[in-house]
Design an enzyme around this catalytic site. Structure first.
Site, mmCIF file in Angstrom:
data_model
loop_
_atom_site.group_PDB
_atom_site.id
_atom_site.type_symbol
_atom_site.label_atom_id
_atom_site.label_comp_id
_atom_site.label_asym_id
_atom_site.label_seq_id
_atom_site.Cartn_x
_atom_site.Cartn_y
_atom_site.Cartn_z
ATOM 1 N N GLU A 124 0.822 -1.221 0.000
ATOM 2 C CA GLU A 124 0.000 0.000 0.000
ATOM 3 C C GLU A 124 0.852 1.267 0.000
ATOM 4 O O GLU A 124 0.663 2.175 0.801
ATOM 5 C CB GLU A 124 -0.988 -0.006 1.185
ATOM 6 C CG GLU A 124 -2.071 -1.055 0.987
ATOM 7 C CD GLU A 124 -3.300 -0.861 1.872
ATOM 8 O OE1 GLU A 124 -3.507 0.237 2.399
ATOM 9 O OE2 GLU A 124 -4.040 -1.843 2.021
HETATM 10 C C1 LIG Z 1 3.188 -9.428 0.631
HETATM 11 C C2 LIG Z 1 2.707 -8.502 -0.410
HETATM 12 C C3 LIG Z 1 1.351 -8.352 -0.635
HETATM 13 C C4 LIG Z 1 0.907 -7.524 -1.671
HETATM 14 N N1 LIG Z 1 -0.437 -7.489 -1.969
HETATM 15 C C5 LIG Z 1 -0.823 -6.842 -3.104
HETATM 16 C C6 LIG Z 1 -2.167 -6.933 -3.563
HETATM 17 O O1 LIG Z 1 -3.010 -7.568 -2.938
HETATM 18 N N2 LIG Z 1 -2.499 -6.313 -4.718
HETATM 19 C C7 LIG Z 1 -1.593 -5.599 -5.435
HETATM 20 O O2 LIG Z 1 -1.949 -5.065 -6.472
HETATM 21 N N3 LIG Z 1 -0.304 -5.478 -5.020
HETATM 22 C C8 LIG Z 1 0.094 -6.092 -3.892
HETATM 23 N N4 LIG Z 1 1.397 -6.003 -3.463
HETATM 24 C C9 LIG Z 1 2.338 -5.182 -4.229
HETATM 25 C C10 LIG Z 1 2.831 -3.964 -3.486
HETATM 26 O O3 LIG Z 1 1.868 -2.966 -3.504
HETATM 27 C C11 LIG Z 1 4.143 -3.589 -4.153
HETATM 28 O O4 LIG Z 1 5.093 -4.512 -3.690
HETATM 29 C C12 LIG Z 1 4.565 -2.193 -3.872
HETATM 30 O O5 LIG Z 1 3.749 -1.332 -4.593
HETATM 31 C C13 LIG Z 1 6.020 -1.931 -4.219
HETATM 32 O O6 LIG Z 1 6.319 -2.390 -5.493
HETATM 33 P P1 LIG Z 1 7.640 -3.284 -5.738
HETATM 34 O O7 LIG Z 1 7.632 -4.362 -4.717
HETATM 35 O O8 LIG Z 1 7.654 -3.660 -7.139
HETATM 36 O O9 LIG Z 1 8.827 -2.328 -5.390
HETATM 37 P P2 LIG Z 1 9.470 -1.229 -6.332
HETATM 38 O O10 LIG Z 1 8.398 -0.400 -6.942
HETATM 39 O O11 LIG Z 1 10.466 -1.857 -7.206
HETATM 40 O O12 LIG Z 1 10.193 -0.312 -5.257
HETATM 41 C C14 LIG Z 1 11.427 -0.699 -4.671
HETATM 42 C C15 LIG Z 1 11.872 0.410 -3.711
HETATM 43 O O13 LIG Z 1 12.027 1.620 -4.421
HETATM 44 C C16 LIG Z 1 11.321 2.647 -3.750
HETATM 45 N N5 LIG Z 1 10.833 3.604 -4.734
HETATM 46 C C17 LIG Z 1 10.173 3.393 -5.879
HETATM 47 N N6 LIG Z 1 9.907 4.545 -6.499
HETATM 48 C C18 LIG Z 1 10.396 5.527 -5.721
HETATM 49 C C19 LIG Z 1 10.439 6.941 -5.794
HETATM 50 N N7 LIG Z 1 9.921 7.626 -6.805
HETATM 51 N N8 LIG Z 1 11.038 7.618 -4.802
HETATM 52 C C20 LIG Z 1 11.582 6.966 -3.767
HETATM 53 N N9 LIG Z 1 11.566 5.638 -3.633
HETATM 54 C C21 LIG Z 1 10.997 4.929 -4.593
HETATM 55 C C22 LIG Z 1 10.179 1.941 -3.026
HETATM 56 O O14 LIG Z 1 9.764 2.708 -1.914
HETATM 57 C C23 LIG Z 1 10.864 0.655 -2.610
HETATM 58 O O15 LIG Z 1 11.538 0.880 -1.416
HETATM 59 C C24 LIG Z 1 1.844 -6.802 -2.426
HETATM 60 C C25 LIG Z 1 3.201 -6.915 -2.160
HETATM 61 C C26 LIG Z 1 3.637 -7.770 -1.181
HETATM 62 C C27 LIG Z 1 5.104 -7.903 -0.955
#
Ligand SMILES: Cc1cc2nc3c(=O)[nH]c(=O)nc-3n(C[C@H](O)[C@H](O)[C@H](O)COP(=O)(O)OP(=O)(O)OC[C@H]3O[C@@H](n4cnc5c(N)ncnc54)[C@H](O)[C@@H]3O)c2cc1C
Length: 841
Positions: free
Chosen positions: A502
């Protein structure tokens, strides 16, 4: 001499006028009078008086005649703004405009109206909600143990799933008219908190259907037919929902999902209907592997103009039964040591009828706004509550453990080093729980506070991580060796889940809190931005002029307030009459910090403009100031709501002093790294004219807070209120509670024995292997203590022995004979970038 006095009076007068936010006309009269006095008393050389009078007239006339001012000043600035303002996409605009501005707006005002906060009703449960918490939620907690769920079943056992469905846990937020429980946000939060003190897996499984997901979207945007069909089924658990937004290439940047649906004609139930051919690839989707109803976000395209003029319609949300041909779902990810259902799903050219779009055809392309608006509320409840639940578990169990576990013949909680960690845990939890409750209360009074809910999510999950880390340090090896007796290891492993979902925390801190807060909560910035996008030139000019000059006065007021409050230590501003005397100074200090935030925000935006978006470290620190002000407000409100219990005052003082110190640290970080060094120096003089005012909580205060965690009391009960404690004889938390009571009962008896030894009435020399038990028996034999007292000491020792034990397993950890895990990386082919996709013939 008189001239110097005049200059000083001019300066003080200007600060005073700015401080009270005087109107333009008052400024004009005051300056005119000052120049008149200088002229009349010949305080300045005649030529200078004349020159100043000319400048005054040249400025005063256009500044006070609005039409002239617009023509000569505002319209020029407006044109400049239009050039330099970074373009805002529809998605960005929808994200920024989502939700409402609430207390965050006051904190940004430089002068919060505390009465507005203190009159918000204390959140409370209805009798029905209270019963659900005491009976059904209690029973659900009794039904599970985190260890068995994770290591034996690797899922919630079937009977637990059934219980969750039968008792309506999946429909807490669904209205009663659709068969849901229709609970308030606060009740939902209380249930989530309690479940999280027991098992992260059960908490997450219940959380998802009640937060951002199909039910929430349907309730707000669904057609009547969709609501009537799905909501009762979701409420009763006949449907298990999930919501899929995240794509391998679009995580944090979710608005850029490449998943797409092309409007086309297709066959559905034997009929030719209008619909979409959808292609998607999603991962991390919670409840996905067991879902029967897939909420799916994708970008809709209409290349053949079957529904309108636009080809790229925008993000759209649909509900797809997972049994629908072409939906690939069911495999699982392993999210750390939690076994809530989570996995990928995908599909290629899957035809869905138009009435599967949430809200039907009119809602095509409205998905991003729907998600942002629901997130504005949902994010404020689920994760803040589960984070608080984890922290309650950590504080209750670790405080008790630190009292019964002794080293160097002393309970470890009494060592200053451990005390420091315990104080941090207690003070932090007090603030977390306050923030959780206030945020839920805001949602229950109808707010959709986007910035506040982002703050609650970010800071409560971060603080949960800190509390759990501290707990791990305090309990030592007991926290590290996993097994049914470990009460904290699972939380330690699961806490990063809340950090990531989230809105991952780094992104939320760096980009969202201040980025959205500055625009939404600032009284003038959004008005200025909207004026630049106004097409009618007169309306744009009028709106921009009002916003610009309001903004300039606002900035001057905050500069004056920051300086005056800094010079006086905010001693002379009124605290709210309702506030407890011992808390009043905090209201004043927060007023001072609010003025500093408003000033720093304005100067940062003026100097850095659109570049501030890329200066994430500055933006994050400014966001920290806003966040800390919110957390402090919630904590002060909690203290009032709970009737200002004197015994809780150390928690209040610790939390507020720690937060003020952190606020100062954040402000310092902004000033030390501000790109314009001259302005940074001026700002430092304005914000901290007499140096940095705040110190961290003292060691003595930390000692008082730590003590509250080490023995049962009404304060400790309030601190961990709403957490679950099992009645099972071997439950690790229940054992700690029993051992704590027994240890405290045994202490005076042990003191009697020690006194008898010291006075020579009892021989402490024991044969090899004879421990305290033998000494107790001897003390009883010699009449130093009674049989009941001897029994109490032995009982405490036995309970403590159970508390400190750790589990051990067979050498192969039970894996012999099991086949290795069937893992694979499905070849994930990201759909092409969002170009227009032709419908399949
Ligand atoms: C256990 C779990 C349950 C989940 N459940 C759902 C679900 O039910 N439905 C759904 O749709 N998604 C779900 N998600 C997805 C979740 O919302 C994403 O993991 C999240 O949005 C982050 O995306 P990413 O993991 O690809 O990280 P990335 O987007 O690759 O980010 C990696 C890091 O970079 C940082 N970052 C990225 N962009 C910026 C920026 N502009 N400035 C500063 N920092 C930045 C982030 O904060 C993070 O620390 C779930 C994820 C997990 C792990």
């Amino acid at each position: 001499m008189l001239t110097v006095a005049w200059l000083v009076a001019l300066l003080l007068g200007a600060v005073a006028l700015a401080y009270v936010n005087a109107s333009g006309i008052v400024w004009t009269v005051a300056l005119g009078a000052a120049l008149g006095i200088a002229w009349g008393a010949s305080l300045l050389p005649a030529w200078l008086s004349l020159a100043l009078a000319a400048v005054f007239v040249l400025l005063a006339i256009p500044l006070n005649v609005t039409a002239l001012r617009r023509m000569l000043i505002s319209d020029g600035v407006l044109a400049l703004y239009r050039k330099i303002l970074p373009p805002m996409s529809q998605t960005e605009r929808e994200a920024i405009e989502a939700g409402s501005v609430w207390w965050d707006g006051e904190l940004f005002s430089g002068k919060p109206d505390w009465d507005r906060l203190l009159t918000v009703a204390r959140p409370a449960l209805t009798p029905e909600e209270q019963r659900f918490l005491d009976v059904e939620t209690q029973e659900l907690c009794e039904l599970i143990t985190d260890w068995e769920t994770t290591h034996v079943h690797r899922d919630l056992p079937q009977h637990v799933w059934q219980f969750i469905k039968d008792k309506g846990f999946l429909g807490m937020s669904i209205a009663k008219e659709y068969g849901g429980l229709g609970f308030s946000g606060y009740a939902h939060s209380q249930v989530m908190t309690k479940l999280s003190t027991r098992s992260g897996t059960v908490a997450v499984s219940v959380m998802v259907p009640n937060s951002l997901g199909p039910a929430e979207l349907l309730a707000h945007y669904g057609t009547d037919a969709q609501k009537r069909y799905y909501l009762p089924r979701l409420a009763k658990g006949i449907e298990i929902p999930c919501f899929a937004l995240t794509n391998p290439t679009a995580g944090s940047d979710a608005a850029s999902i490449p998943d797409y649906g092309v409007v086309c004609w297709g066959q559905h139930e034997g009929k030719k209907v209008l619909g979409l051919a959808v292609t998607w690839d999603k991962r991390y989707i919670t409840l996905g592997p067991v879902a029967t109803l897939l909420g799916l976000a994708f970008r809709a395209y209409d290349p053949d103009h079957l529904v309108g003029d636009k080809e790229d319609i925008g993000i759209t949300c649909a509900l797809i039964p997972t049994s629908h041909p072409g939906v690939e779902i069911g495999r699982r990810h392993m999210p750390l040591s939690a076994v809530f259902q989570n996995g990928p799903n995908w599909g290629k050219n899957v035809f869905i009828p138009m009435d599967w779009v949430i809200g039907g055809q009119p809602m095509l392309g409205r998905g991003w706004r729907m998600l942002m608006e629901c997130l504005a509320a949902g994010r404020g409840i689920s994760l803040p509550s589960s984070a608080t639940g984890m922290a309650k578990l950590a504080v209750r169990a670790t405080g008790g453990y630190a009292r019964v576990r002794s080293q160097f013949k002393t309970p470890i909680g009494k060592f200053e080093g451990v005390e420091e960690a315990l104080a941090r845990m207690g003070g932090t939890l007090y603030m977390m729980d306050a923030t959780r409750a206030l945020t839920a209360a805001a949602i229950d009074i109808g707010e959709k506070p986007a910035v506040v809910s982002g703050i609650a999510k970010l800071h409560l999950t971060e603080r949960a991580r800190q509390v759990v880390n501290d707990a791990m340090d305090v309990v030592g090896g007991k926290g590290i060796c996993m097994g049914p007796s470990n009460f904290i290891g699972a939380a330690y492993m699961q806490v990063p889940v809340a950090i990531t979902v989230e809105g991952a925390n780094i992104l939320t801190r760096s980009l969202i809190v201040f980025g959205q807060g500055a625009i939404r909560c600032h009284p003038y910035v959004l008005k200025e931005m909207l004026a630049t996008r106004e097409h009618d030139p007169t309306q744009a000019s009028v709106a921009f002029d009002a916003a610009l000059f309001g903004h300039l006065r606002f900035a001057a007021t905050n500069a004056a307030r920051a300086l005056v409050l800094g010079l006086t230590g905010a001693r002379f501003v009124a605290a709210p009459a309702k506030a407890a005397p011992e808390a009043r100074r905090y209201y004043r200090e927060l007023g001072r910090c609010s003025a500093a935030l408003a000033l720093l925000a304005d100067v940062s935006m003026a100097v850095l403009g659109g570049a501030l978006k890329r200066k994430e470290k500055l933006s994050a620190r400014l966001g920290d100031v806003l966040s800390l002000l919110y957390l402090c407000s919630a904590t002060l409100k909690r203290y009032e709501d709970e009737g200002r219990p004197a015994a809780d005052a150390p928690l209040l003082h610790w939390a507020l002093q720690d937060a003020l110190f952190k606020t100062q640290h954040a402000v310092d970080g902004v000033l030390s790294n501000f790109p314009n060094r001259f302005l940074a120096a001026v700002l430092r003089r304005l914000v901290y004219p007499l140096g940095r005012p705040y110190a961290p909580p003292s060691d003595k205060l930390g000692h008082d807070v730590a003590k509250l965690l080490l023995e049962p009391s009404a304060t400790r009960d309030r601190l961990v209120a709403g957490s679950f404690v099992s009645k099972a004889p071997d439950d690790p938390v229940a054992l700690i509670e029993l051992a704590l009571v027994a240890t405290l009962a045994a202490e005076p008896i042990e003191a009697k024995i020690r006194a008898a030894v010291k006075e020579g009435r009892l021989d402490a020399k024991l044969p090899p292997g004879g421990g305290l038990d033998a000494l107790v028996a001897r003390a009883q034999g010699q009449g130093v203590i009674s049989a009941a007292e001897a029994q109490a000491v032995i009982a405490a020792r036995e309970l403590t022995a159970k508390v400190i034990r750790v589990d051990d397993f067979a050498q192969d950890l039970g894996t012999a004979g099991q086949r290795p895990l069937d893992y694979r990386h499905r070849h994930q082919q990201a759909p092409a970038a969002p170009v227009v996709h032709r419908a399949a013939a």
